[in-house]
Design an enzyme around this catalytic site. Structure first.
Site, PDB file in Angstrom:
ATOM      1  N   LYS A   1     -28.091 -20.027   7.606  1.00 50.36           N
ATOM      2  CA  LYS A   1     -28.957 -21.273   7.119  1.00 50.36           C
ATOM      3  C   LYS A   1     -28.853 -21.078   5.786  1.00 50.36           C
ATOM      4  O   LYS A   1     -30.104 -20.802   5.043  1.00 50.36           O
ATOM      5  CB  LYS A   1     -30.333 -21.162   7.789  1.00 50.36           C
ATOM      6  CG  LYS A   1     -31.189 -22.276   7.402  1.00 50.36           C
ATOM      7  CD  LYS A   1     -30.789 -23.680   8.276  1.00 50.36           C
ATOM      8  CE  LYS A   1     -31.778 -24.626   7.868  1.00 50.36           C
ATOM      9  NZ  LYS A   1     -31.233 -26.033   8.254  1.00 50.36           N
TER      10      LYS A   1
ATOM     11  N   ASP B   1     -28.271 -25.537  12.384  1.00 52.24           N
ATOM     12  CA  ASP B   1     -28.710 -26.812  12.999  1.00 52.24           C
ATOM     13  C   ASP B   1     -27.537 -27.466  13.463  1.00 52.24           C
ATOM     14  O   ASP B   1     -27.365 -28.110  14.519  1.00 52.24           O
ATOM     15  CB  ASP B   1     -29.657 -27.512  11.940  1.00 52.24           C
ATOM     16  CG  ASP B   1     -29.383 -27.480  10.496  1.00 52.24           C
ATOM     17  OD1 ASP B   1     -28.450 -26.830  10.250  1.00 52.24           O
ATOM     18  OD2 ASP B   1     -29.860 -28.233   9.833  1.00 52.24           O
TER      19      ASP B   1
ATOM     20  N   ASP C   1     -27.531 -18.486  24.350  1.00 47.73           N
ATOM     21  CA  ASP C   1     -27.927 -19.038  25.754  1.00 47.73           C
ATOM     22  C   ASP C   1     -27.511 -20.346  25.685  1.00 47.73           C
ATOM     23  O   ASP C   1     -27.177 -20.773  26.861  1.00 47.73           O
ATOM     24  CB  ASP C   1     -29.720 -18.782  25.512  1.00 47.73           C
ATOM     25  CG  ASP C   1     -30.079 -17.849  26.387  1.00 47.73           C
ATOM     26  OD1 ASP C   1     -29.065 -16.760  26.453  1.00 47.73           O
ATOM     27  OD2 ASP C   1     -31.368 -17.432  26.401  1.00 47.73           O
TER      28      ASP C   1
ATOM     29  N   ASP D   1     -29.283 -15.054  19.225  1.00 48.53           N
ATOM     30  CA  ASP D   1     -30.109 -15.195  20.671  1.00 48.53           C
ATOM     31  C   ASP D   1     -30.289 -16.525  21.195  1.00 48.53           C
ATOM     32  O   ASP D   1     -29.767 -16.855  22.462  1.00 48.53           O
ATOM     33  CB  ASP D   1     -31.577 -14.690  20.192  1.00 48.53           C
ATOM     34  CG  ASP D   1     -32.289 -14.421  21.460  1.00 48.53           C
ATOM     35  OD1 ASP D   1     -31.890 -14.624  22.769  1.00 48.53           O
ATOM     36  OD2 ASP D   1     -33.615 -14.030  21.417  1.00 48.53           O
TER      37      ASP D   1
END
Ligand code: NAD
Length: 357
Positions: free
Chosen positions: A191, A223, A251, A247
């Site tokens: 980011k 993003d 997922d 993390d």
């Protein structure tokens, strides 16, 4: 070649799926002329029952003395009411810390044969996808300075994202080395338009990239990455990112494959020794019923051969056997859905994959 493998079977379906993967490893060793020695150690609830501790000292010593570690899963309702630091899951953090594992490798592959499991639109995944998430595991905001204080509007809380150049360099090297074993493409996620830690991340990844001229490296903001994963997952080969972004994105990437029983993982440190485990838990609801899908653990064993022992041909043989198993239409209970296909038991899956190696 000869290797010593520590087995942490753990709880629930852990023993069934680890035993299945051991059969596959034995056959692979026979076929390619290697010797794998297996030593089981206690972990999780099984270790609590036998020794009172989720991670006995002997287990840590045994893993440290081994060439690599294969883990099933830990936990179950029997131990759910124990205090946090005595629970089976505590052993996972303990063993990762003891082995100094700072990298988590999570592949997310959609097999063509399992396209119907994928929650994404068929045209998006027409050719499947196969990406490797390389997540930093021991730094960043989960380990930074944190606290509570009085602020302008009363009580406030803060967490700090901090990365050293050394931490970024070592994870970037893992990503580039991993890409060399795959399609030679790294996308680094940060980011950097907002965070100073991301600007150091990006600059450091670029420096390391110079040592890997054969690997393409591009940056992507987190993003955008979250969107691209559902818009066009096939564009990703190796993704490298920080602890928190990894993390969340790992997922997301495993969800878009739609099949939890198929996904392996590896945790690596600065030596060749790693810990290999399926991403799913101990599935207490089906434990001991010979119903568990052992493929995530079998593929974890394949990752062990590839990343810890540099036995790429042998790993390819296991991966190809799994591909063939699926292509020929065999399914486990977690994969049959409404297809009407008769699911194979854990032992039947193992036998079929052994036959295909
Ligand atoms: P889970 O992954 O164990 O199970 C979720 C669902 O998926 C269940 O319905 C289960 O039957 C099914 N499933 C999972 N793996 C499967 C497989 N290989 N084949 C067929 N079906 C499979 O998650 P949960 O139910 O949230 O957790 C159960 C226990 O596992 C808890 O004690 C939890 O703390 C623990 N856990 C351990 C690990 C680990 O050891 N790394 C990871 C996650 C959860």
């Amino acid at each position: 070649m000869e290797f010593n493998i520590a087995l942490l079977r753990g709880d629930g379906i852990g023993p069934e799926i680890v035993d299945s993967a051991v059969e596959i490893l034995k056959k692979t060793a026979d076929k390619f002329g290697h010797k794998f020695n297996f030593t089981p150690y206690l972990i999780g609830g099984a270790a609590i029952d036998a020794t009172g501790k989720p991670l006995p000292e002997e287990t840590v010593k045994g893993c440290l003395a081994s060439d690599s570690v294969l883990l099933g899963a830990v936990g179950g309702p029997k131990w759910d009411n124990l205090p946090g630091d005595q629970r089976p899951e505590k052993a996972l953090l303990g063993i990762r810390a003891a082995l100094e594992l700072f990298t988590n490798l999570r592949p997310a592959k959609l097999y063509k044969a399992l396209k119907d499991e994928c929650p994404l639109r068929p045209d998006i995944v027409a050719n499947g996808f196969d990406l490797m998430m390389v997540r930093e595991l021991t730094g960043g905001i989960y380990f930074g300075e944190r606290g509570r204080r009085e602020g302008k509007y009363g009580e406030e809380a803060y967490d700090t994202e901090c990365y050293s150049k050394m931490e970024i360099e070592r994870i970037a090297k893992v990503a580039f080395e991993t890409a060399r074993k795959r399609n030679k493409n790294v996308i680094s996620i940060d980011k950097a338009n907002v965070l100073e830690s991301s600007r150091l991340w990006r600059a450091t990844v670029h420096e390391i990239a110079k040592d890997y001229p054969d690997v393409t490296c591009t940056d992507m903001l987190v993003d955008n990455a979250a969107m691209q994963l559902v818009k066009n997952p096939a564009q990703f080969d190796v993704v490298v990112t920080s602890n928190m972004f990894g993390d969340i994105l790992s997922d997301e990437s495993s969800q878009i494959t739609g099949s939890i029983g198929m996904l392996p993982s590896a945790s690596l440190g600065s030596t060749k020794r790693g810990m290999y485990e399926p991403i799913h838990g101990s599935a207490p609801d089906i434990a001991g019923q010979n119903k568990a899908n052992p493929i995530a653990t079998i593929l974890s064993a394949s990752m062990m051969l590839r990343y810890s022992f540099d036995l790429d041909k042998e790993a390819d043989a296991i991966d190809a056997a799994v591909d063939r198993f699926l292509e020929e239409g065999y399914r486990t209970a977690d994969l049959v859905g409404n297809t009407g296909v008769k699911p194979l038991s854990t032992t039947e899956v193992t036998e079929k994959i052994l036959e295909f190696i």
